[in-house]
Design a protein around this motif. Sequence first.
Motif, PDB file in Angstrom:
ATOM      1  N   SER A 181       0.803  -1.228   0.000  1.00  0.00           N
ATOM      2  CA  SER A 181       0.000   0.000   0.000  1.00  0.00           C
ATOM      3  C   SER A 181       0.832   1.272   0.000  1.00  0.00           C
ATOM      4  O   SER A 181       0.412   2.289  -0.551  1.00  0.00           O
ATOM      5  N   LEU A 182       1.999   1.238   0.628  1.00  0.00           N
ATOM      6  CA  LEU A 182       2.818   2.440   0.772  1.00  0.00           C
ATOM      7  C   LEU A 182       4.073   2.416  -0.090  1.00  0.00           C
ATOM      8  O   LEU A 182       4.666   3.467  -0.342  1.00  0.00           O
ATOM      9  N   GLY A 183       4.499   1.230  -0.505  1.00  0.00           N
ATOM     10  CA  GLY A 183       5.726   1.111  -1.286  1.00  0.00           C
ATOM     11  C   GLY A 183       6.904   0.712  -0.413  1.00  0.00           C
ATOM     12  O   GLY A 183       6.903   0.903   0.803  1.00  0.00           O
ATOM     13  N   GLU A 184       7.931   0.182  -1.042  1.00  0.00           N
ATOM     14  CA  GLU A 184       9.067  -0.378  -0.306  1.00  0.00           C
ATOM     15  C   GLU A 184       9.883   0.669   0.431  1.00  0.00           C
ATOM     16  O   GLU A 184      10.536   0.364   1.421  1.00  0.00           O
ATOM     17  N   ASN A 185       9.892   1.892  -0.039  1.00  0.00           N
ATOM     18  CA  ASN A 185      10.760   2.917   0.549  1.00  0.00           C
ATOM     19  C   ASN A 185      10.059   3.843   1.531  1.00  0.00           C
ATOM     20  O   ASN A 185      10.667   4.794   2.028  1.00  0.00           O
ATOM     21  N   HIS A 186       8.788   3.597   1.796  1.00  0.00           N
ATOM     22  CA  HIS A 186       8.073   4.432   2.747  1.00  0.00           C
ATOM     23  C   HIS A 186       8.628   4.197   4.158  1.00  0.00           C
ATOM     24  O   HIS A 186       9.004   3.072   4.509  1.00  0.00           O
ATOM     25  N   PRO A 187       8.698   5.246   4.987  1.00  0.00           N
ATOM     26  CA  PRO A 187       9.257   5.084   6.340  1.00  0.00           C
ATOM     27  C   PRO A 187       8.594   3.971   7.141  1.00  0.00           C
ATOM     28  O   PRO A 187       9.279   3.218   7.849  1.00  0.00           O
ATOM     29  N   TYR A 188       7.275   3.838   7.033  1.00  0.00           N
ATOM     30  CA  TYR A 188       6.619   2.800   7.823  1.00  0.00           C
ATOM     31  C   TYR A 188       6.987   1.410   7.304  1.00  0.00           C
ATOM     32  O   TYR A 188       7.182   0.481   8.087  1.00  0.00           O
ATOM     33  N   THR A 189       7.102   1.258   5.989  1.00  0.00           N
ATOM     34  CA  THR A 189       7.483  -0.041   5.420  1.00  0.00           C
ATOM     35  C   THR A 189       8.880  -0.440   5.879  1.00  0.00           C
ATOM     36  O   THR A 189       9.117  -1.596   6.258  1.00  0.00           O
ATOM     37  N   VAL A 190       9.797   0.509   5.857  1.00  0.00           N
ATOM     38  CA  VAL A 190      11.176   0.243   6.295  1.00  0.00           C
ATOM     39  C   VAL A 190      11.193  -0.177   7.769  1.00  0.00           C
ATOM     40  O   VAL A 190      11.869  -1.135   8.159  1.00  0.00           O
ATOM     41  N   ARG A 191      10.414   0.549   8.579  1.00  0.00           N
ATOM     42  CA  ARG A 191      10.344   0.229  10.003  1.00  0.00           C
ATOM     43  C   ARG A 191       9.712  -1.148  10.228  1.00  0.00           C
ATOM     44  O   ARG A 191      10.156  -1.933  11.077  1.00  0.00           O
ATOM     45  N   ALA A 192       8.666  -1.441   9.456  1.00  0.00           N
ATOM     46  CA  ALA A 192       7.999  -2.734   9.585  1.00  0.00           C
ATOM     47  C   ALA A 192       8.932  -3.877   9.217  1.00  0.00           C
ATOM     48  O   ALA A 192       8.928  -4.940   9.858  1.00  0.00           O
ATOM     49  N   LEU A 193       9.753  -3.682   8.191  1.00  0.00           N
ATOM     50  CA  LEU A 193      10.709  -4.718   7.793  1.00  0.00           C
ATOM     51  C   LEU A 193      11.741  -4.940   8.886  1.00  0.00           C
ATOM     52  O   LEU A 193      12.114  -6.086   9.193  1.00  0.00           O
ATOM     53  N   GLY A 194      12.216  -3.853   9.495  1.00  0.00           N
ATOM     54  CA  GLY A 194      13.171  -3.988  10.597  1.00  0.00           C
ATOM     55  C   GLY A 194      12.575  -4.758  11.765  1.00  0.00           C
ATOM     56  O   GLY A 194      13.227  -5.642  12.354  1.00  0.00           O
ATOM     57  N   ASN A 195      11.328  -4.439  12.120  1.00  0.00           N
ATOM     58  CA  ASN A 195      10.665  -5.142  13.217  1.00  0.00           C
ATOM     59  C   ASN A 195      10.482  -6.624  12.899  1.00  0.00           C
ATOM     60  O   ASN A 195      10.643  -7.494  13.771  1.00  0.00           O
ATOM     61  N   TYR A 196      10.127  -6.903  11.654  1.00  0.00           N
ATOM     62  CA  TYR A 196       9.951  -8.293  11.225  1.00  0.00           C
ATOM     63  C   TYR A 196      11.261  -9.063  11.382  1.00  0.00           C
ATOM     64  O   TYR A 196      11.287 -10.198  11.889  1.00  0.00           O
ATOM     65  N   GLY A 197      12.367  -8.430  10.977  1.00  0.00           N
ATOM     66  CA  GLY A 197      13.670  -9.089  11.116  1.00  0.00           C
ATOM     67  C   GLY A 197      14.037  -9.356  12.563  1.00  0.00           C
ATOM     68  O   GLY A 197      14.561 -10.427  12.904  1.00  0.00           O
ATOM     69  N   ILE A 198      13.759  -8.402  13.453  1.00  0.00           N
ATOM     70  CA  ILE A 198      14.066  -8.582  14.878  1.00  0.00           C
ATOM     71  C   ILE A 198      13.245  -9.722  15.459  1.00  0.00           C
ATOM     72  O   ILE A 198      13.745 -10.540  16.246  1.00  0.00           O
ATOM     73  N   ALA A 199      11.966  -9.789  15.072  1.00  0.00           N
ATOM     74  CA  ALA A 199      11.106 -10.866  15.569  1.00  0.00           C
ATOM     75  C   ALA A 199      11.591 -12.222  15.072  1.00  0.00           C
ATOM     76  O   ALA A 199      11.580 -13.215  15.820  1.00  0.00           O
ATOM     77  N   LEU A 200      12.009 -12.287  13.811  1.00  0.00           N
ATOM     78  CA  LEU A 200      12.549 -13.538  13.275  1.00  0.00           C
ATOM     79  C   LEU A 200      13.805 -13.957  14.033  1.00  0.00           C
ATOM     80  O   LEU A 200      14.020 -15.150  14.312  1.00  0.00           O
ATOM     81  N   ALA A 201      14.642 -12.987  14.381  1.00  0.00           N
ATOM     82  CA  ALA A 201      15.868 -13.303  15.125  1.00  0.00           C
ATOM     83  C   ALA A 201      15.532 -13.875  16.501  1.00  0.00           C
ATOM     84  O   ALA A 201      16.137 -14.861  16.951  1.00  0.00           O
ATOM     85  N   ARG A 202      14.558 -13.261  17.193  1.00  0.00           N
ATOM     86  CA  ARG A 202      14.191 -13.784  18.517  1.00  0.00           C
ATOM     87  C   ARG A 202      13.622 -15.198  18.408  1.00  0.00           C
ATOM     88  O   ARG A 202      13.809 -16.023  19.305  1.00  0.00           O
ATOM     89  N   ALA A 203      12.921 -15.479  17.294  1.00  0.00           N
ATOM     90  CA  ALA A 203      12.365 -16.820  17.079  1.00  0.00           C
ATOM     91  C   ALA A 203      13.429 -17.784  16.580  1.00  0.00           C
ATOM     92  O   ALA A 203      13.116 -18.932  16.233  1.00  0.00           O
ATOM     93  N   GLU A 204      14.689 -17.319  16.514  1.00  0.00           N
ATOM     94  CA  GLU A 204      15.844 -18.107  16.082  1.00  0.00           C
ATOM     95  C   GLU A 204      15.709 -18.593  14.630  1.00  0.00           C
ATOM     96  O   GLU A 204      16.231 -19.631  14.252  1.00  0.00           O
ATOM     97  N   ARG A 205      15.032 -17.799  13.824  1.00  0.00           N
ATOM     98  CA  ARG A 205      14.940 -18.067  12.384  1.00  0.00           C
ATOM     99  C   ARG A 205      15.959 -17.144  11.711  1.00  0.00           C
ATOM    100  O   ARG A 205      15.620 -16.227  10.970  1.00  0.00           O
ATOM    101  N   HIS A 206      17.220 -17.393  12.033  1.00  0.00           N
ATOM    102  CA  HIS A 206      18.293 -16.438  11.696  1.00  0.00           C
ATOM    103  C   HIS A 206      18.497 -16.272  10.198  1.00  0.00           C
ATOM    104  O   HIS A 206      18.821 -15.183   9.720  1.00  0.00           O
ATOM    105  N   GLU A 207      18.376 -17.343   9.431  1.00  0.00           N
ATOM    106  CA  GLU A 207      18.590 -17.229   7.993  1.00  0.00           C
ATOM    107  C   GLU A 207      17.554 -16.318   7.358  1.00  0.00           C
ATOM    108  O   GLU A 207      17.875 -15.492   6.499  1.00  0.00           O
ATOM    109  N   GLU A 208      16.298 -16.432   7.802  1.00  0.00           N
ATOM    110  CA  GLU A 208      15.250 -15.549   7.270  1.00  0.00           C
ATOM    111  C   GLU A 208      15.498 -14.118   7.676  1.00  0.00           C
ATOM    112  O   GLU A 208      15.260 -13.178   6.937  1.00  0.00           O
TER     113      GLU A 208
END
Length: 390
Positions: free
Chosen positions: A363-390
Amino acid sequence: KLHKVLAQGLRPHATERWPSMDLLLAALQRDPARRFRRGALVALALLGVTVGTLGVLYARDPAVDVCQIGDEMLEHWNEARAAEIRAAFAATKVPYADDSATGAITRLDEWAASWQAERVEVCQATWVRGEQSAELLDLRMLCFDRRMQDFDALLDVFAQADASVVERSITAAHGLADPSECASVRDRGEASARTMDPETRKQIDALSVELSRAVALKSAAGEYERSLPLLRGVVGAARELHDDSMLAQALYELAESQAQTHDGEGAEASLREAVVLAARLDDSEQEAKIWSRLMFNVGYAQHRQAEANAWALAADAAIVRAGELPELRARLEGSLGALRFDEGESQAAVDHYGRSFELARSSLGENHPYTVRALGNYGIALARAERHEE
């Protein structure tokens, strides 16, 4: 001559238009071509056409389109302005300054073209196709004015860039609100240029410019501390003017600066007041955004998850009333992800953050501030779930 008269009546800023209908009609009558019949002038007066939404009856003729009045955007965005920004970025000596300038300017070009095209389209909806009232055109043109103020404020920050601005520039440019949203602005009964006295309108216009400055300082420079007095000033003045719409927007922006400067209680108070105002205005889109941010500020930042979880239903209802906009759903999913993350529910956090990112990207595009922030949060959550490769 006629073209110039019409062009002034359609200027994007109220202070640049004809100060009164009498002066406008006088200017039209001075035109040598005499293209306006007396009956048409009387009809215009009876219709209550104001300076801000000048549309002449003969514009219904497809051969004559008063909405096509030249490239107004050139007064705000042009090669000289772009060169000024490139020079300001280069002066910071940041290694990636040129790349950042190119990325930001590319996005500014896209935004400017969209603003121009969308504004013409909305104008034509009234004066060429007859699909919307002149009153609704007033409100939608005001939206374009506000978007332009945001654009100008961002350009001013870019023109005085430091290293922080260069770092944030592309994301800030992508964070400018989409001009196409102005085409869907609804009449919620706010006072318009037709009913507002000139002095009040002037004060509200000045407040809007100040609000745009504060938002640009936050988005492009990260100057949350510096934005606080500006935003508090807008909040106070909007209260005195009884402008609930301006007050709700200013409180929403103030809450972000308060949260970023470690004033969680102040941010919560601002958001609580803003959400009531949004509901009173029947602004479901703004209400949904406020609920989602309130959930994050209280549930995640202050670890009061029970309260925040209870507000999810109110946020969901506001999203439904707003028409299920994907951006709003992305923000709610992001707040739910933060709550699950804070509660130690790693898989649930991954699921919510993943949905938030995908909805924001679509809806906002890949470079929108919220999209960038959402991707960062997703990565942190994956790391805590020990899905490190993802």
